[in-house]
Scaffold this motif. Structure first.
Motif, mmCIF file in Angstrom:
data_model
loop_
_atom_site.group_PDB
_atom_site.id
_atom_site.type_symbol
_atom_site.label_atom_id
_atom_site.label_comp_id
_atom_site.label_asym_id
_atom_site.label_seq_id
_atom_site.Cartn_x
_atom_site.Cartn_y
_atom_site.Cartn_z
ATOM 1 N N ASN A 1 0.820 -1.218 0.000
ATOM 2 C CA ASN A 1 0.000 0.000 0.000
ATOM 3 C C ASN A 1 0.861 1.279 0.000
ATOM 4 O O ASN A 1 0.617 2.213 0.757
ATOM 5 C CB ASN A 1 -0.942 0.008 1.211
ATOM 6 C CG ASN A 1 -2.036 1.068 1.097
ATOM 7 O OD1 ASN A 1 -2.429 1.453 -0.008
ATOM 8 N ND2 ASN A 1 -2.519 1.550 2.235
ATOM 9 N N GLY A 2 1.893 1.261 -0.860
ATOM 10 C CA GLY A 2 2.678 2.470 -1.033
ATOM 11 C C GLY A 2 3.747 2.732 0.001
ATOM 12 O O GLY A 2 4.445 3.754 -0.068
ATOM 13 N N ARG A 3 3.903 1.840 0.976
ATOM 14 C CA ARG A 3 4.882 2.107 2.033
ATOM 15 C C ARG A 3 6.316 2.084 1.499
ATOM 16 O O ARG A 3 7.161 2.858 1.955
ATOM 17 C CB ARG A 3 4.709 1.090 3.172
ATOM 18 C CG ARG A 3 3.472 1.354 4.028
ATOM 19 C CD ARG A 3 3.289 0.288 5.069
ATOM 20 N NE ARG A 3 2.751 -0.957 4.499
ATOM 21 C CZ ARG A 3 2.545 -2.063 5.195
ATOM 22 N NH1 ARG A 3 2.853 -2.091 6.491
ATOM 23 N NH2 ARG A 3 2.043 -3.150 4.611
ATOM 24 N N VAL A 4 6.606 1.163 0.585
ATOM 25 C CA VAL A 4 7.901 1.115 -0.108
ATOM 26 C C VAL A 4 7.611 0.696 -1.548
ATOM 27 O O VAL A 4 6.554 0.144 -1.846
ATOM 28 C CB VAL A 4 8.893 0.108 0.544
ATOM 29 C CG1 VAL A 4 9.245 0.520 1.962
ATOM 30 C CG2 VAL A 4 8.338 -1.309 0.499
ATOM 31 N N PRO A 5 8.541 0.930 -2.474
ATOM 32 C CA PRO A 5 8.331 0.493 -3.856
ATOM 33 C C PRO A 5 8.295 -1.034 -3.971
ATOM 34 O O PRO A 5 9.008 -1.745 -3.259
ATOM 35 C CB PRO A 5 9.540 1.063 -4.606
ATOM 36 C CG PRO A 5 10.097 2.120 -3.709
ATOM 37 C CD PRO A 5 9.784 1.706 -2.314
ATOM 38 N N VAL A 6 7.462 -1.520 -4.884
ATOM 39 C CA VAL A 6 7.406 -2.947 -5.214
ATOM 40 C C VAL A 6 7.928 -3.101 -6.638
ATOM 41 O O VAL A 6 7.382 -2.516 -7.575
ATOM 42 C CB VAL A 6 5.978 -3.505 -5.111
ATOM 43 C CG1 VAL A 6 5.944 -4.970 -5.562
ATOM 44 C CG2 VAL A 6 5.460 -3.370 -3.680
ATOM 45 N N ILE A 7 9.006 -3.874 -6.792
ATOM 46 C CA ILE A 7 9.682 -4.056 -8.071
ATOM 47 C C ILE A 7 9.410 -5.464 -8.571
ATOM 48 O O ILE A 7 9.589 -6.438 -7.826
ATOM 49 C CB ILE A 7 11.202 -3.848 -7.930
ATOM 50 C CG1 ILE A 7 11.527 -2.561 -7.166
ATOM 51 C CG2 ILE A 7 11.877 -3.881 -9.294
ATOM 52 C CD1 ILE A 7 10.994 -1.320 -7.788
ATOM 53 N N LEU A 8 8.998 -5.599 -9.833
ATOM 54 C CA LEU A 8 8.793 -6.914 -10.423
ATOM 55 C C LEU A 8 9.967 -7.273 -11.320
ATOM 56 O O LEU A 8 10.366 -6.478 -12.176
ATOM 57 C CB LEU A 8 7.496 -6.946 -11.246
ATOM 58 C CG LEU A 8 7.183 -8.293 -11.921
ATOM 59 C CD1 LEU A 8 6.936 -9.377 -10.882
ATOM 60 C CD2 LEU A 8 5.985 -8.169 -12.860
ATOM 61 N N ASN A 9 10.518 -8.461 -11.125
ATOM 62 C CA ASN A 9 11.616 -8.935 -11.965
ATOM 63 C C ASN A 9 11.077 -9.549 -13.254
ATOM 64 O O ASN A 9 10.076 -10.263 -13.248
ATOM 65 C CB ASN A 9 12.438 -9.990 -11.216
ATOM 66 C CG ASN A 9 13.624 -10.463 -12.022
ATOM 67 O OD1 ASN A 9 14.444 -9.662 -12.456
ATOM 68 N ND2 ASN A 9 13.724 -11.766 -12.237
ATOM 69 N N ILE A 10 11.746 -9.265 -14.356
ATOM 70 C CA ILE A 10 11.420 -9.863 -15.649
ATOM 71 C C ILE A 10 12.602 -10.722 -16.088
ATOM 72 O O ILE A 10 13.707 -10.214 -16.272
ATOM 73 C CB ILE A 10 11.119 -8.793 -16.713
ATOM 74 C CG1 ILE A 10 9.847 -8.022 -16.338
ATOM 75 C CG2 ILE A 10 10.979 -9.416 -18.094
ATOM 76 C CD1 ILE A 10 9.496 -6.914 -17.319
ATOM 77 N N ALA A 11 12.359 -12.024 -16.237
ATOM 78 C CA ALA A 11 13.390 -12.964 -16.697
ATOM 79 C C ALA A 11 12.736 -13.872 -17.728
ATOM 80 O O ALA A 11 12.233 -14.949 -17.402
ATOM 81 C CB ALA A 11 13.943 -13.770 -15.528
ATOM 82 N N GLU A 12 12.712 -13.422 -18.960
ATOM 83 C CA GLU A 12 11.979 -14.123 -20.021
ATOM 84 C C GLU A 12 12.892 -14.450 -21.192
ATOM 85 O O GLU A 12 13.918 -13.813 -21.399
ATOM 86 C CB GLU A 12 10.803 -13.266 -20.496
ATOM 87 C CG GLU A 12 9.791 -12.926 -19.407
ATOM 88 C CD GLU A 12 9.072 -14.141 -18.857
ATOM 89 O OE1 GLU A 12 8.941 -15.138 -19.599
ATOM 90 O OE2 GLU A 12 8.643 -14.108 -17.690
ATOM 91 N N GLY A 13 12.474 -15.412 -21.976
ATOM 92 C CA GLY A 13 13.222 -15.783 -23.162
ATOM 93 C C GLY A 13 12.785 -15.056 -24.412
ATOM 94 O O GLY A 13 13.563 -14.906 -25.355
ATOM 95 N N ALA A 14 11.544 -14.579 -24.425
ATOM 96 C CA ALA A 14 10.992 -13.917 -25.611
ATOM 97 C C ALA A 14 10.686 -12.466 -25.296
ATOM 98 O O ALA A 14 10.151 -12.148 -24.223
ATOM 99 C CB ALA A 14 9.713 -14.622 -26.074
#
Length: 296
Positions: A69-82
């Motif tokens: 809920n905005g308290r700290v940033p949430v980062i999504l990792n992307i590890a894809e082949g395409a």
């Protein structure tokens, strides 16, 4: 986006039957936040992203964004082949309310420099989210060179680097070439204090999953110039931090979380929980660390 600070690459929690355990996941998140971490990274190696379904990743990301809920940033990792799959996750991360992306070079295909740069630029140009390039040639066999970063500097939202080359001097090379154009975060637990002292502004951490207070303490003390105090904690911490640089880092760190009461050792196949001599050896490192745990 503020890339400074400690960013745990959190583990994904499972029940014994392999189903996502969101209650335990949130319990760990609470402990991370109470300890003062500066952001959360989902879907990395520690998060067992490669064995999560698309639906599970969406659930994990969406629920984490809501819970934080905005308290700290949430980062999504992307590890894809395409490239098209990377574009899908960049778009989905925006829709789910993530704060930024961490991205690896293309997986499973040994792309050349032109292909890697094109891949990163294509994803960056598709999203407004700030991005961190994960540079880990030791584990993922692709080195993002300084000249490649020179080309990537044209994309304003490529802002940060997870520096995992294992070469501490690369921090200085990057700063000499680019100044503060890229924010550098150490991505190797056993080199974190060294890279922070050389100019890294953050730490993408692994053992923080079990020991967030100590991880944040090292970071904060370095920022305050209290080097001797930081060094004392770091020397205690090193045998535990070395669990982060092994192919079984997921099992090792999850076992540490279990010993600390903020996780479980359940992993998803093909990974298996530890047995025999290996389990005894890793538990000895963890229990000795806990017995000598410094008072902060």
């Amino acid at each position: 986006m503020n890339w400074k600070g400690v960013f745990p690459a959190v583990t994904t929690k499972f029940h014994a039957d392999g189903i996502l355990d969101m209650d335990l996941f949130f319990k760990n998140l609470d402990f991370q936040l109470e300890s003062g971490v500066h952001g959360i990274i989902l879907g990395g190696t520690l998060g067992e992203s490669s064995v999560l379904s698309q639906e599970e990743k969406i659930t994990l990301t969406g629920e984490t964004v809501k819970y934080i809920n905005g308290r700290v940033p949430v980062i999504l990792n992307i590890a894809e082949g395409a490239t098209q799959d990377a574009l899908f996750w960049a778009k989905k991360a925006e829709e789910l309310g993530a704060s930024g992306l961490m991205i690896l070079p293309p997986m499973r295909y040994a792309a050349d420099a032109r292909e890697v740069v094109t891949y990163f630029k294509t994803v960056a140009n598709s999203t407004k989210l700030p991005m961190m390039i994960y540079n880990n040639p030791v584990d993922y066999k692709t080195l993002v060179t300084i000249d490649m970063f020179g080309e990537l500097a044209a994309c304003e939202n490529i802002q940060a680097i997870k520096e995992s080359t294992r070469d501490i001097s690369n921090v200085t090379r990057m700063i000499n070439r680019f100044g503060d154009r890229f924010q550098i975060l150490c991505g190797v637990d056993t080199l974190a204090m060294e890279e922070l002292l050389m100019g890294a502004v953050g730490w993408v951490a692994g053992l923080v999953c079990a020991f967030p207070k100590e991880t944040v303490a090292v970071y904060n003390l370095v920022q305050e110039g209290k080097i001797e105090e930081a060094r004392e904690i770091y020397r205690w911490f090193l045998p535990l931090l070395e669990l982060d640089i092994h192919p079984k880092l997921v099992q090792y760190i999850k076992l540490a979380e279990q010993h600390c009461g903020i996780g479980s050792e359940h992993v998803r196949a093909p990974r298996l929980t530890l047995i025999g001599e290996e389990r005894e050896r890793i538990e000895k490192i963890i229990t000795e660390g806990l017995a000598k745990r410094p008072k902060l």
